[in-house]
Design a protein around this motif. Structure first.
Motif, PDB file in Angstrom:
ATOM      1  N   GLN A 202       0.812  -1.072  -0.036  1.00  0.00           N
ATOM      2  CA  GLN A 202       0.073  -0.229   0.015  1.00  0.00           C
ATOM      3  C   GLN A 202       0.729   1.316  -0.202  1.00  0.00           C
ATOM      4  O   GLN A 202       1.951   1.195   0.761  1.00  0.00           O
ATOM      5  N   ILE A 203       0.266   2.213  -0.881  1.00  0.00           N
ATOM      6  CA  ILE A 203       1.289   3.563  -0.790  1.00  0.00           C
ATOM      7  C   ILE A 203       0.037   4.477  -0.810  1.00  0.00           C
ATOM      8  O   ILE A 203      -1.069   4.428  -1.324  1.00  0.00           O
ATOM      9  N   THR A 204       0.326   5.484   0.283  1.00  0.00           N
ATOM     10  CA  THR A 204      -0.711   6.706   0.307  1.00  0.00           C
ATOM     11  C   THR A 204      -0.139   7.941  -0.133  1.00  0.00           C
ATOM     12  O   THR A 204       0.806   8.317   0.210  1.00  0.00           O
ATOM     13  N   LEU A 205      -0.727   8.605  -1.068  1.00  0.00           N
ATOM     14  CA  LEU A 205      -0.488   9.927  -1.245  1.00  0.00           C
ATOM     15  C   LEU A 205      -1.361  10.927  -1.013  1.00  0.00           C
ATOM     16  O   LEU A 205      -2.488  10.740  -0.859  1.00  0.00           O
ATOM     17  N   ASN A 206      -0.674  12.225  -0.470  1.00  0.00           N
ATOM     18  CA  ASN A 206      -1.456  13.458   0.081  1.00  0.00           C
ATOM     19  C   ASN A 206      -1.492  14.278  -0.756  1.00  0.00           C
ATOM     20  O   ASN A 206      -0.215  15.004  -1.170  1.00  0.00           O
ATOM     21  N   LEU A 207      -2.488  15.193  -1.410  1.00  0.00           N
ATOM     22  CA  LEU A 207      -2.465  16.259  -2.137  1.00  0.00           C
ATOM     23  C   LEU A 207      -2.515  17.472  -1.384  1.00  0.00           C
ATOM     24  O   LEU A 207      -3.335  17.863  -0.308  1.00  0.00           O
ATOM     25  N   GLN A 208      -1.437  18.351  -1.344  1.00  0.00           N
ATOM     26  CA  GLN A 208      -1.289  19.546  -0.362  1.00  0.00           C
ATOM     27  C   GLN A 208      -1.324  20.758  -1.508  1.00  0.00           C
ATOM     28  O   GLN A 208      -0.440  20.871  -2.347  1.00  0.00           O
ATOM     29  N   GLY A 209      -2.372  21.644  -1.417  1.00  0.00           N
ATOM     30  CA  GLY A 209      -2.450  22.811  -2.277  1.00  0.00           C
ATOM     31  C   GLY A 209      -3.724  23.159  -2.236  1.00  0.00           C
ATOM     32  O   GLY A 209      -4.596  22.272  -2.039  1.00  0.00           O
ATOM     33  N   VAL A 210      -4.271  24.528  -2.355  1.00  0.00           N
ATOM     34  CA  VAL A 210      -5.494  24.798  -2.366  1.00  0.00           C
ATOM     35  C   VAL A 210      -6.155  24.742  -3.878  1.00  0.00           C
ATOM     36  O   VAL A 210      -5.629  24.632  -4.800  1.00  0.00           O
ATOM     37  N   GLY A 211      -7.169  24.072  -3.667  1.00  0.00           N
ATOM     38  CA  GLY A 211      -7.873  23.359  -4.820  1.00  0.00           C
ATOM     39  C   GLY A 211      -7.339  22.065  -5.460  1.00  0.00           C
ATOM     40  O   GLY A 211      -8.075  21.548  -6.452  1.00  0.00           O
ATOM     41  N   TYR A 212      -6.250  21.376  -4.973  1.00  0.00           N
ATOM     42  CA  TYR A 212      -6.205  20.251  -5.292  1.00  0.00           C
ATOM     43  C   TYR A 212      -7.126  19.088  -4.728  1.00  0.00           C
ATOM     44  O   TYR A 212      -7.167  18.939  -3.572  1.00  0.00           O
TER      45      TYR A 212
END
Length: 179
Positions: free
Chosen positions: A84-94
């Motif tokens: 398992q790999i978890t990706l986080n989106l950081q940014g306004v509107g992402y």
């Protein structure tokens, strides 16, 4: 001899391993994986564990010893537990969403980015900003995760981008004004 190559591979109860010539097949709860083993590498099953041996002790064969032991271990682990790999989106509107056989990413471009999900990888989006990827093939999973991440790698000034779980972006100071 490789230190990693010497280690035995424990076979869980729900995993079946069959080796016919150079072809190795590992079947488990989460799928089936195939790999081709070179002639210089030998595999033995002793008391519920696999032992990887080198037939001819040359420099190139010793180099393959630890590699193929690790590849076989990843196959056994993948079909029994999954990676398992978890990706986080950081940014306004992402944000991200899954539609059918593709993942749609809104990453601040003028258009949404649509990526086709490869066979054998399951994608789950939690709260529009967290992407959980699961698969039994570790190589394909990492390749797909890096493909998603390549659309917005983390940048050091604002900390925006696509980050792996637990990744810390070292922040830089911006420009300083004229003196």
């Amino acid at each position: 001899m490789s230190r990693i190559g010497k280690l035995p591979i424990k076979i869980p109860a729900n995993v079946d391993i069959s080796c016919s010539g150079p072809d190795l097949t590992v079947k488990g709860k989460f799928g089936t994986l195939h790999n081709t083993i070179p002639d210089a590498i030998g595999i033995e099953e002793i008391d519920g564990s696999l032992i990887v041996n080198v037939k001819d002790n040359t420099r190139s064969n010793r180099a393959l010893h630890g590699l193929y032991r690790t590849l076989i271990n990843n196959m056994v682990t993948g079909v029994s537990e999954q990676f398992q790999i978890t990706l986080n989106l950081q940014g306004v509107g992402y944000r991200a969403s899954v539609q059918g056989n593709s993942i749609i990413l809104n990453l601040g471009y003028s258009h949404p980015v649509e990526l086709v999900i490869p066979e054998g990888i399951s994608v789950e989006v939690v709260q529009n900003t967290t992407i959980n990827l699961k698969a039994c093939d570790k190589g394909n999973l990492g390749l797909f995760a890096s493909n998603i991440r390549s659309w917005r790698p983390p940048e050091p000034y604002k900390g925006k981008g696509i980050l792996y779980k637990g990744e810390i972006v070292k922040r830089k100071a911006g420009k300083s004004g004229k003196k």
